[in-house]
Design an enzyme around this catalytic site. Structure first.
Site, mmCIF file in Angstrom:
data_model
loop_
_atom_site.group_PDB
_atom_site.id
_atom_site.type_symbol
_atom_site.label_atom_id
_atom_site.label_comp_id
_atom_site.label_asym_id
_atom_site.label_seq_id
_atom_site.Cartn_x
_atom_site.Cartn_y
_atom_site.Cartn_z
ATOM 1 N N ASN A 1 -12.199 2.273 -12.568
ATOM 2 C CA ASN A 1 -10.780 1.899 -12.575
ATOM 3 C C ASN A 1 -10.678 0.498 -13.185
ATOM 4 O OD1 ASN A 1 -8.146 1.206 -12.020
ATOM 5 N ND2 ASN A 1 -8.448 1.000 -9.799
ATOM 6 N N SER B 1 -16.092 -2.371 -3.745
ATOM 7 C CA SER B 1 -17.210 -3.275 -4.036
ATOM 8 C C SER B 1 -18.529 -2.541 -4.313
ATOM 9 C CB SER B 1 -17.372 -4.295 -2.902
ATOM 10 O OG SER B 1 -16.213 -5.102 -2.813
ATOM 11 N N GLU C 1 -11.246 4.556 0.130
ATOM 12 C CA GLU C 1 -11.372 3.154 -0.285
ATOM 13 C C GLU C 1 -10.856 2.252 0.826
ATOM 14 O OE1 GLU C 1 -11.554 2.728 -4.795
ATOM 15 O OE2 GLU C 1 -9.475 2.557 -4.236
ATOM 16 N N LYS D 1 -8.086 -1.187 -13.933
ATOM 17 C CA LYS D 1 -6.911 -1.957 -13.519
ATOM 18 C C LYS D 1 -6.242 -2.583 -14.767
ATOM 19 C CE LYS D 1 -9.311 -2.688 -9.221
ATOM 20 N NZ LYS D 1 -9.281 -3.299 -7.914
HETATM 21 C C1 PEP Z 1 -10.799 -0.159 -6.813
HETATM 22 O O1 PEP Z 1 -9.973 -0.926 -7.280
HETATM 23 O O2 PEP Z 1 -10.544 1.056 -6.719
HETATM 24 C C2 PEP Z 1 -12.060 -0.717 -6.364
HETATM 25 C C3 PEP Z 1 -12.829 0.025 -5.625
HETATM 26 O O3 PEP Z 1 -12.338 -2.017 -6.752
HETATM 27 P P1 PEP Z 1 -13.740 -2.793 -6.521
HETATM 28 O O4 PEP Z 1 -14.839 -1.859 -6.939
HETATM 29 O O5 PEP Z 1 -13.641 -3.996 -7.369
HETATM 30 O O6 PEP Z 1 -13.823 -3.091 -5.062
#
Ligand code: PEP
Length: 268
Positions: A12, A222, A176, A14
């Protein structure tokens, strides 16, 4: 993970990468995976660029016949009309997208996306022939209260309650925990497994065995190449939704390769 479900490693992005940076990234990822003899039958790799990069990614993927999939990060619940700034599911589908992220915690936080709106997004994505990646997960407060499993399962139930078995079977669910997103704090393998298992059992109760066995449940929060193996070893964790680490092409390709290696070793 030891099952017939093919793992999915989804990045993702973003609000990062313009269309030129996206093309460069996809080319490099394709080279890295080709050099590593990556077996796409054993793990799907998908990227979720910003809307502005989708067309460029589509052209590259189709021209070079890449096996990398892609999708969008958000979708409108309406199909057309006077909705300034919105993008419809049909428009996204026309760009060859396979997936759309729905209900990401950042969308729930910064936009008026509540459960009712998320139900409509899921419906719009399915009606356009794509697969929603439905994000659920508790905040730090729910975890502190010890209600994280009920919370995540409740979110899945609220959104899926009116879906048919066939529609539910097309979902990908990303567990998540909000406290883990972008913080460097990752769930343990056991706690990711507990949540994924609870969600799977709830799918079984609502939709039956086929949906329960076939829906992929990803972990997100993360994820890096340092913790991916512990997480993907868990039987109900079928891959990852990755934010920060998906901006580093070497890191993303390493996570995808570790996913194939770990799940293949476990199946032996
Ligand atoms: C996300 O935005 O879906 C995500 C899991 O971000 P990160 O891996 O940076 O925690």
């Amino acid at each position: 993970m030891v099952s017939a479900r093919i793992p999915l490693v989804a990045g993702n992005w973003k609000m990062n990468f313009d269309h030129l940076e996206a093309v460069y990234f996809v080319q490099k990822l394709a080279w890295l995976l080709r050099d590593a003899h990556f077996d796409f039958r054993k793990c799907e790799v998908a990227l979720m660029p910003a809307f502005t990069a989708l067309r460029s990614v589509q052209v590259l993927v189709e021209a070079d016949k890449l096996k990398i999939h892609y999708g969008a990060q958000a979708v409108s619940v309406t199909s057309q009309g006077a909705f300034t700034g919105d993008v419809s599911a049909d428009m996204i589908a026309r760009l060859g997208c396979r997936y759309v992220i729905v209900g990401h915690s950042e969308r729930r936080k910064y936009h008026p996306e509540d459960d009712a709106n998320i139900v409509d997004q899921v419906r719009a994505v399915l009606a356009a022939g794509m697969q929603p990646i439905l994000c659920v997960g508790e905040s730090f407060e729910e975890r502190r209260q010890g209600i994280e499993l009920e919370f995540a399962v409740g979110q899945v139930r609220d959104v899926t309650r009116d879906l048919s078995d066939e529609e539910a079977g097309k979902l990908v669910i990303a567990y998540e925990p909000v406290w883990a997103i972008g913080t460097g704090m990752v769930a343990t393998g056991q706690s990711a497994q507990d949540a994924a298992h609870a969600i799977r059992m709830s799918l079984r109760t609502t939709f039956g065995r086929n949906v329960c066995d076939s829906v992929r449940i990803l972990y997100g929060g993360s994820v890096t190449s340092r913790n991916a193996v512990e997480l993907i070893t868990e039987p109900d964790v079928d891959g990852f939704l990755i934010g920060g680490a998906a901006l580093d092409v070497n890191e993303l390709s390493t996570i995808a390769r570790l996913t194939v290696k770990t799940t293949s070793d476990a199946a032996k």
